[in-house]
Design a protein around this motif. Sequence first.
Motif, PDB file in Angstrom:
ATOM      1  N   PHE A 239       0.834  -1.205   0.000  1.00  9.02           N
ATOM      2  CA  PHE A 239       0.000   0.000   0.000  1.00  9.02           C
ATOM      3  C   PHE A 239       0.870   1.258   0.000  1.00  9.02           C
ATOM      4  CE2 PHE A 239      -4.329  -1.259   2.102  1.00  9.02           C
ATOM      5  CZ  PHE A 239      -4.583  -2.099   1.048  1.00  9.02           C
ATOM      6  N   TYR A 240       2.075   1.140   0.518  1.00 11.80           N
ATOM      7  CA  TYR A 240       2.945   2.292   0.767  1.00 11.80           C
ATOM      8  C   TYR A 240       4.125   2.359  -0.204  1.00 11.80           C
ATOM      9  CZ  TYR A 240       0.099   1.723   4.851  1.00 11.80           C
ATOM     10  OH  TYR A 240      -0.985   1.560   5.668  1.00 11.80           O
ATOM     11  N   GLY A 241       4.131   1.466  -1.182  1.00 13.42           N
ATOM     12  CA  GLY A 241       5.189   1.456  -2.179  1.00 13.42           C
ATOM     13  C   GLY A 241       5.701   0.052  -2.424  1.00 13.42           C
ATOM     14  N   ALA A 242       6.310  -0.155  -3.580  1.00 14.65           N
ATOM     15  CA  ALA A 242       6.779  -1.486  -3.952  1.00 14.65           C
ATOM     16  C   ALA A 242       7.804  -2.042  -2.967  1.00 14.65           C
ATOM     17  CB  ALA A 242       7.386  -1.444  -5.359  1.00 14.65           C
ATOM     18  N   ALA A 243       8.547  -1.166  -2.301  1.00 13.30           N
ATOM     19  CA  ALA A 243       9.555  -1.625  -1.349  1.00 13.30           C
ATOM     20  C   ALA A 243       8.937  -2.301  -0.130  1.00 13.30           C
ATOM     21  CB  ALA A 243      10.418  -0.450  -0.894  1.00 13.30           C
ATOM     22  N   GLY A 244       7.621  -2.186   0.043  1.00  9.75           N
ATOM     23  CA  GLY A 244       6.957  -2.822   1.176  1.00  9.75           C
ATOM     24  C   GLY A 244       6.331  -4.161   0.853  1.00  9.75           C
ATOM     25  N   ARG A 245       6.710  -4.771  -0.267  1.00 12.75           N
ATOM     26  CA  ARG A 245       6.021  -5.983  -0.727  1.00 12.75           C
ATOM     27  C   ARG A 245       6.241  -7.198   0.161  1.00 12.75           C
ATOM     28  NH1 ARG A 245      10.368  -4.833  -3.815  1.00 12.75           N
ATOM     29  NH2 ARG A 245      11.943  -6.463  -4.136  1.00 12.75           N
ATOM     30  N   ARG A 246       7.189  -7.152   1.099  1.00 15.95           N
ATOM     31  CA  ARG A 246       7.431  -8.278   2.018  1.00 15.95           C
ATOM     32  C   ARG A 246       7.028  -7.946   3.448  1.00 15.95           C
ATOM     33  NH1 ARG A 246       7.296 -11.568  -1.978  1.00 15.95           N
ATOM     34  NH2 ARG A 246       9.098 -11.557  -3.360  1.00 15.95           N
ATOM     35  N   HIS A 247       6.355  -6.845   3.648  1.00 13.56           N
ATOM     36  CA  HIS A 247       6.024  -6.405   4.999  1.00 13.56           C
ATOM     37  C   HIS A 247       4.516  -6.186   5.148  1.00 13.56           C
ATOM     38  CE1 HIS A 247      10.311  -5.430   4.839  1.00 13.56           C
ATOM     39  NE2 HIS A 247      10.302  -5.349   6.159  1.00 13.56           N
ATOM     40  N   VAL A 248       4.090  -6.170   6.387  1.00 12.19           N
ATOM     41  CA  VAL A 248       2.758  -5.690   6.724  1.00 12.19           C
ATOM     42  C   VAL A 248       2.893  -4.636   7.812  1.00 12.19           C
ATOM     43  CG1 VAL A 248       1.459  -7.745   6.063  1.00 12.19           C
ATOM     44  CG2 VAL A 248       2.407  -7.575   8.380  1.00 12.19           C
ATOM     45  N   ARG A 249       1.936  -3.712   7.841  1.00 12.89           N
ATOM     46  CA  ARG A 249       1.890  -2.693   8.888  1.00 12.89           C
ATOM     47  C   ARG A 249       0.830  -3.100   9.902  1.00 12.89           C
ATOM     48  NH1 ARG A 249      -0.636   3.273   8.342  1.00 12.89           N
ATOM     49  NH2 ARG A 249      -2.432   2.011   8.944  1.00 12.89           N
ATOM     50  N   VAL A 250       1.274  -3.250  11.144  1.00 10.81           N
ATOM     51  CA  VAL A 250       0.389  -3.712  12.208  1.00 10.81           C
ATOM     52  C   VAL A 250       0.197  -2.563  13.195  1.00 10.81           C
ATOM     53  CG1 VAL A 250       0.002  -5.476  13.956  1.00 10.81           C
ATOM     54  CG2 VAL A 250       1.367  -6.032  11.916  1.00 10.81           C
ATOM     55  N   ALA A 251      -1.011  -2.028  13.256  1.00 13.06           N
ATOM     56  CA  ALA A 251      -1.301  -0.920  14.169  1.00 13.06           C
ATOM     57  C   ALA A 251      -1.548  -1.450  15.576  1.00 13.06           C
ATOM     58  CB  ALA A 251      -2.520  -0.144  13.685  1.00 13.06           C
ATOM     59  N   PHE A 252      -1.182  -0.642  16.579  1.00  8.34           N
ATOM     60  CA  PHE A 252      -1.513  -1.037  17.955  1.00  8.34           C
ATOM     61  C   PHE A 252      -2.463  -0.019  18.588  1.00  8.34           C
ATOM     62  CE2 PHE A 252       2.883   0.589  17.731  1.00  8.34           C
ATOM     63  CZ  PHE A 252       2.839   1.708  18.558  1.00  8.34           C
ATOM     64  N   THR A 253      -3.410   0.457  17.771  1.00 12.31           N
ATOM     65  CA  THR A 253      -4.388   1.436  18.241  1.00 12.31           C
ATOM     66  C   THR A 253      -5.702   0.796  18.685  1.00 12.31           C
ATOM     67  OG1 THR A 253      -5.036   1.770  15.932  1.00 12.31           O
ATOM     68  CG2 THR A 253      -3.472   3.339  16.875  1.00 12.31           C
ATOM     69  N   ALA A 254      -5.795  -0.527  18.694  1.00 14.01           N
ATOM     70  CA  ALA A 254      -7.009  -1.187  19.166  1.00 14.01           C
ATOM     71  C   ALA A 254      -7.088  -1.113  20.695  1.00 14.01           C
ATOM     72  CB  ALA A 254      -7.034  -2.639  18.697  1.00 14.01           C
ATOM     73  N   THR A 255      -8.236  -1.486  21.232  1.00 17.86           N
ATOM     74  CA  THR A 255      -8.409  -1.471  22.686  1.00 17.86           C
ATOM     75  C   THR A 255      -7.507  -2.508  23.352  1.00 17.86           C
ATOM     76  OG1 THR A 255     -10.181  -3.117  22.620  1.00 17.86           O
ATOM     77  CG2 THR A 255     -10.829  -0.785  22.427  1.00 17.86           C
ATOM     78  N   ASP A 256      -7.334  -2.376  24.654  1.00 19.45           N
ATOM     79  CA  ASP A 256      -6.549  -3.361  25.404  1.00 19.45           C
ATOM     80  C   ASP A 256      -7.115  -4.764  25.198  1.00 19.45           C
ATOM     81  OD1 ASP A 256      -5.008  -1.291  26.357  1.00 19.45           O
ATOM     82  OD2 ASP A 256      -5.945  -1.238  28.341  1.00 19.45           O
ATOM     83  N   GLU A 257      -8.426  -4.880  25.204  1.00 16.46           N
ATOM     84  CA  GLU A 257      -9.058  -6.192  25.049  1.00 16.46           C
ATOM     85  C   GLU A 257      -8.790  -6.795  23.675  1.00 16.46           C
ATOM     86  OE1 GLU A 257     -11.879  -9.001  23.586  1.00 16.46           O
ATOM     87  OE2 GLU A 257     -11.976  -6.881  23.005  1.00 16.46           O
ATOM     88  N   ARG A 258      -8.851  -5.978  22.624  1.00 17.38           N
ATOM     89  CA  ARG A 258      -8.597  -6.494  21.276  1.00 17.38           C
ATOM     90  C   ARG A 258      -7.109  -6.801  21.061  1.00 17.38           C
ATOM     91  NH1 ARG A 258     -12.082  -9.217  18.742  1.00 17.38           N
ATOM     92  NH2 ARG A 258     -12.127  -9.840  20.928  1.00 17.38           N
ATOM     93  N   ILE A 259      -6.236  -5.998  21.655  1.00 19.69           N
ATOM     94  CA  ILE A 259      -4.809  -6.315  21.574  1.00 19.69           C
ATOM     95  C   ILE A 259      -4.534  -7.638  22.275  1.00 19.69           C
ATOM     96  CG2 ILE A 259      -2.490  -5.615  22.315  1.00 19.69           C
ATOM     97  CD1 ILE A 259      -3.429  -3.989  19.962  1.00 19.69           C
ATOM     98  N   ALA A 260      -5.142  -7.848  23.429  1.00 22.66           N
ATOM     99  CA  ALA A 260      -4.960  -9.107  24.147  1.00 22.66           C
ATOM    100  C   ALA A 260      -5.484 -10.272  23.307  1.00 22.66           C
ATOM    101  CB  ALA A 260      -5.686  -9.042  25.492  1.00 22.66           C
TER     102      ALA A 260
END
Length: 375
Positions: A346-367
């Motif tokens: 999504f952020y450019g061809a150089a990111g084709r082997r990566h994923v972006r994982v956000a940690f903005t979910a609630t404590d319960e969803r992160i758990a």
Amino acid sequence: MPNHARRVVSATLPDFPWDKLTDHAARARSHPDGIVDLSVGTPVDPTPAVAQQALCDAADSPGYPVTIGRPETRQAIVDWLERTAGVTGLGLDGVLPVIGSKELIGALPMHLGLGPGDLVVQPQLAYPTYEVGAALVGAEIMATDSLTAIGPRTPALLWLNSPSNPTGRVLGVDHLKKVVDWCRERGVLLVSDECYLECAWDPDNLPVSVLHPDVCGDSHEGILTVHSLSKRSNLAGYRAAFVAGDPKVVAELLAVRKNLGLQMPDPQQKVMAAVLADDAHVAEQHARYAARRRNLKAALERAGFTVEHSEASLYLWTTAAGDDTSCWDLVSWFAERGILVAPGDFYGAAGRRHVRVAFTATDERIAAAVARLQD
């Protein structure tokens, strides 16, 4: 206007990337315990009390707001930049509140009069709206982290992004200074997206604004910075952001925005002044994110993933350790476990082997995500 003569603007734009996640999102939602959405970094915690009170106090607002912003709002911006980012010598004429940073970023090339034949340079891995802004005006976009790679052409606009979205990478003072000097030698407008400036996790590698005197000296000439209150103050719904830097360029933006009626609503301006003056809620939110980041990062690493950069921002830039798995295969792997993440391309061809994982979910969803990664 006849249809055959009308320019279809949407045809000039890149595909909206999030539309590609629809099937993976449906699979993640089918998990018995529901989806853990770590794809978009949207705040989920309550809007701070100081913001809610300021909004209530400003509810009676019958008149038109001013595009330039209320004096107390602009002063709060100046004070915050000095207190938090060490920016000195900036006056009220060097700041301008805007209706969300995405709007400003996407419209900036148009507001600056760029068009076909102009070159816009962005980071190799970048927030997609930089490209959208260039495409809207027909300008050429170049994605590179190397000044040498730009060649003999002189860009009209060069974007920096530190801390980076998506990688969380922080650029050091020496690197920032080199870019500032390069742009000034060539008369290139440098715009630094610093929306994650307060989302830092490595005390030995803290972000620095390009407006800091160690970077730009005693002048802000040829430099703009973009800041947002969405993440640091849970104000994404308020669309509260601002641009700061060279007063001459700010004046150009103001002249255009006045004619377009791009005015931040007066109540939001009062909220902005209130939250920029309050550091306590920022520290509380930072502590929440730090705990979520720590737990999620450890779980990803136990599951065999490698987290690269990610010393700042609200994301973990993640790849499968030691293999060549594509980002979409990783998205699928996570979706099978009810977790939705963003593919790196999504952020450019150089990111084709990566994923972006956000940690903005609630404590319960992160758990929940942590538990699923352990299965």
